[in-house]
Scaffold this motif. Structure first.
Motif, short mmCIF file in Angstrom:
data_model
loop_
_atom_site.label_atom_id
_atom_site.label_comp_id
_atom_site.label_asym_id
_atom_site.label_seq_id
_atom_site.Cartn_x
_atom_site.Cartn_y
_atom_site.Cartn_z
N VAL A 161 37.71 14.75 55.27
CA VAL A 161 37.45 14.22 53.96
C VAL A 161 38.34 13.24 53.63
CG1 VAL A 161 36.93 15.14 51.70
CG2 VAL A 161 36.55 16.52 53.70
N GLU A 162 38.13 12.07 52.76
CA GLU A 162 38.75 11.05 52.58
C GLU A 162 38.73 10.98 50.94
OE1 GLU A 162 37.97 8.38 56.26
OE2 GLU A 162 36.67 8.03 54.61
N VAL A 204 32.92 11.63 54.37
CA VAL A 204 33.01 12.97 54.77
C VAL A 204 32.45 12.89 56.38
CG1 VAL A 204 32.33 15.61 55.14
CG2 VAL A 204 32.49 14.41 53.00
N HIS A 205 33.46 13.26 57.29
CA HIS A 205 33.38 12.95 58.50
C HIS A 205 33.30 14.29 59.71
CE1 HIS A 205 33.87 8.72 57.85
NE2 HIS A 205 35.11 9.02 57.07
N VAL A 206 32.12 14.54 60.47
CA VAL A 206 32.11 15.26 61.42
C VAL A 206 32.10 15.09 62.77
CG1 VAL A 206 31.35 16.95 59.32
CG2 VAL A 206 29.53 15.66 60.76
N ASP A 207 31.87 13.94 62.94
CA ASP A 207 31.64 13.38 64.43
C ASP A 207 33.02 13.89 65.19
OD1 ASP A 207 33.30 10.45 64.70
OD2 ASP A 207 32.69 11.28 62.69
N ALA A 208 32.63 14.43 66.35
CA ALA A 208 33.79 14.91 67.20
C ALA A 208 34.83 14.18 67.64
CB ALA A 208 33.15 15.46 68.51
N ALA A 246 28.14 19.51 52.82
CA ALA A 246 27.18 19.20 51.50
C ALA A 246 28.01 19.30 50.24
CB ALA A 246 26.02 19.87 51.58
N LYS A 247 28.84 20.22 50.27
CA LYS A 247 29.46 20.56 49.09
C LYS A 247 30.57 19.43 48.74
CE LYS A 247 28.58 25.61 48.97
NZ LYS A 247 29.47 26.90 48.92
N LEU A 248 31.17 19.20 50.12
CA LEU A 248 32.51 18.28 50.20
C LEU A 248 31.83 16.76 49.79
CD1 LEU A 248 34.33 19.32 52.99
CD2 LEU A 248 35.17 19.19 50.64
N SER A 249 30.62 16.61 50.15
CA SER A 249 30.01 15.19 49.99
C SER A 249 29.55 14.90 48.54
CB SER A 249 28.52 15.07 50.97
OG SER A 249 28.90 15.12 51.96
N LYS A 250 29.42 16.05 47.76
CA LYS A 250 29.20 15.99 46.39
C LYS A 250 30.38 15.61 45.58
CE LYS A 250 25.37 19.47 45.98
NZ LYS A 250 24.95 20.43 45.47
N ILE A 251 31.52 15.77 46.13
CA ILE A 251 32.88 15.82 45.46
C ILE A 251 33.09 14.18 45.96
CG2 ILE A 251 35.13 16.21 45.32
CD1 ILE A 251 34.41 18.97 46.11
N ILE A 270 39.80 21.94 56.71
CA ILE A 270 39.51 20.74 56.09
C ILE A 270 40.44 19.76 56.22
CG2 ILE A 270 38.63 19.62 53.83
CD1 ILE A 270 37.68 22.34 52.81
N LEU A 271 40.45 18.56 56.89
CA LEU A 271 41.47 17.64 57.12
C LEU A 271 41.33 16.48 55.96
CD1 LEU A 271 43.32 16.45 60.12
CD2 LEU A 271 42.49 14.80 58.43
#
Length: 465
Positions: free
Chosen positions: A57-58, A22-26, A11-16, A99-100
């Motif tokens: 994170v992109e 922001v991707h979290v799928d395996a 959530a914090k990264l999404s705000k940036i 965090i990649l």
């Protein structure tokens, strides 16, 4: 990290950067948890335990990278910078939850200054994209590695890699004029994009070859070169490696500097002898004169001229491996699972030691029961490579035998006054040998790392730091 904390981080990264960056799928995490280092090239007794990133994170701007780094520093979460993922030493391997930072979205070519012979670009620009843009302006990028279609500017600088035409243009690090980087505390380091400065130490050197351990490169100003008026390619077959090496040495003694120099004996391509490919490019009159002189030297040293088409085919196909990698990244990662192992060394040696090293190395390889598949030079007579292979014989010792052979060869190069790697960097693969490579110099690097990155968040576990 618990699932609630994980969600909080996302959530914090999404705000940036926005939730869609922001991707979290395996599957996505797994794909980017490795670079081009294959499992079969890791020492089985010192294999790092891989870990999935917490998220990918992109960022698209330097300010977004700043905010991400500040957050990571506050949370004491590692960051792994990721470019094209074509590194061969595990410099972008995830060995701790992290965090990649996928920098490929930072792909803007910001300025091409033909009068200053420079280009200012974001770190995620793919080398081939920059090359094509420069070609439109009748310029070229001096860096031309096999990974040209994949590698990014920031990644190439971070390993100080060497390309096919480095003979006259130099390594990627030598192309750098100025850099912008985000440091571990979120501050921006900006160096001036000029060819020469005598105002203190050169801070570019902190980031060139630093594999993202000291700062994350976000922009670079690099040299560009006028497109060559002419390029002439030629090839020669020599009866032995030694015979061809004397021809190469003679060329350099006469101050000939081919853009392309690829020389070696390859048992898979030809049964005996060694092949030399040469390429000169630049002003037409100069190129013709240099080519004529080089061909005369090769003939005098016993080289038999190959058909021109052979050298042209070699030059045309130099990026084919990278395009295959783009189509199936996992295939390279999983190499060795079939019990067939390959590895190589790329060592820098004083030119006077190359033949002696090659002889001693051949004895080591034979004693250890490993096959020598190829040996050769790239770019300069001091840059020497070997490719080795072995297969599992049912004892499950093949990979260990190969990697112990590799390490013995690298230590031999160090003992003879050379360096254990000249193009691919260190990553995790060669990290155990950094103390022998640098001595007290490794402690100096560690102290710089500690001063700049006290929480150890920038690409931990790489380069022996």
């Amino acid at each position: 990290m618990s699932s609630s904390n994980h969600s909080d981080l996302s959530a914090k990264l999404s705000k940036i950067v926005g939730a869609h960056h922001v991707h979290v799928d395996a599957s996505h995490l797994d794909e980017l948890s490795w670079d081009a280092l294959s499992e079969g090239r890791l020492h089985p007794l010192r294999r790092p335990q891989p870990a999935l990133p917490l998220c990918v994170v992109e960022p698209g701007t330097t300010s977004e990278v700043q905010e991400i780094v500040r957050l990571a520093n506050e949370e004491k979460i590692p960051i792994v910078p990721y470019g094209g993922g074509s590194g061969l030493m595990g410099g972008a391997l995830s060995i701790r939850p992290n965090i990649l930072l996928d920098l490929r979205g930072m792909n803007q070519i910001l300025e091409i200054d033909t009068l200053a012979h420079s280009a200012r670009v974001q770190a995620g620009v793919v080398l081939e994209a920059l090359e094509k843009r420069l070609n439109d302006a009748s310029f070229i990028l001096g860096h031309d590695p096999w990974t040209l279609p994949v590698a990014t500017v920031g990644g190439a600088i971070s390993t100080n890699s060497v390309g096919y035409r480095a003979g006259i243009y130099g390594s990627m690090g030598e192309q750098v004029l100025g850099l912008e980087a985000v440091m571990a505390n979120g501050e921006i380091l900006l160096t001036r994009g000029v060819r020469k400065s005598s105002a203190g130490i050169n801070l570019n050197a902190l980031l060139i070859g630093g594999e993202g351990c000291f700062g994350i490169i976000t922009e670079a100003t690099v040299r560009i070169f006028p497109a060559p008026q002419a390029r002439l390619l030629s090839g020669f077959m020599f009866e032995s490696f030694e015979q061809g090496y004397t021809a190469v040495q003679e060329m350099f003694l006469q101050r000939l500097r081919p853009a392309l120099l690829d020389f070696g004996d390859d048992a898979e391509k030809h049964e005996a002898g060694a092949v030399l490919y040469l390429g000169f490019e630049g002003n037409r009159d100069t190129v013709e004169a240099e080519t004529s002189r080089a061909q005369s030297i090769c003939a005098q040293r016993g080289g038999n001229r190959l058909l021109d088409g052979e050298a042209e085919d070699f030059f045309r196909d130099r990026h084919v491996i990278a395009r295959r990698f783009m189509q199936n990244r996992r295939q390279r990662r999983e190499r060795g699972r079939d019990g067939i192992y390959h590895d190589w060394i790329h060592v820098a040696l004083p030119a006077s030691k190359v033949l002696g090293f090659r002889s001693e190395a051949a004895a080591i390889i034979e004693r250890r029961g490993v096959r020598l598949q190829e040996s050769g030079l790239w770019v300069h007579p001091e840059l020497f490579s070997m490719r080795l292979g072995t297969e599992d014989d049912g004892t499950n010792q093949a990979q260990l035998r190969l990697e112990e052979t590799i390490e013995e060869l690298l230590r031999l190069a160090q003992k003879m006054g050379g360096s254990m790697e000249y193009t691919h960097g260190i990553g995790v693969k060669l990290a155990p040998l950094m103390a022998e490579e640098h001595g007290y110099g490794l402690e100096v690097m560690r102290r710089i790392k500690q001063a700049l990155d006290p929480n150890g968040i920038l690409n931990p576990g790489k380069m022996g730091l």
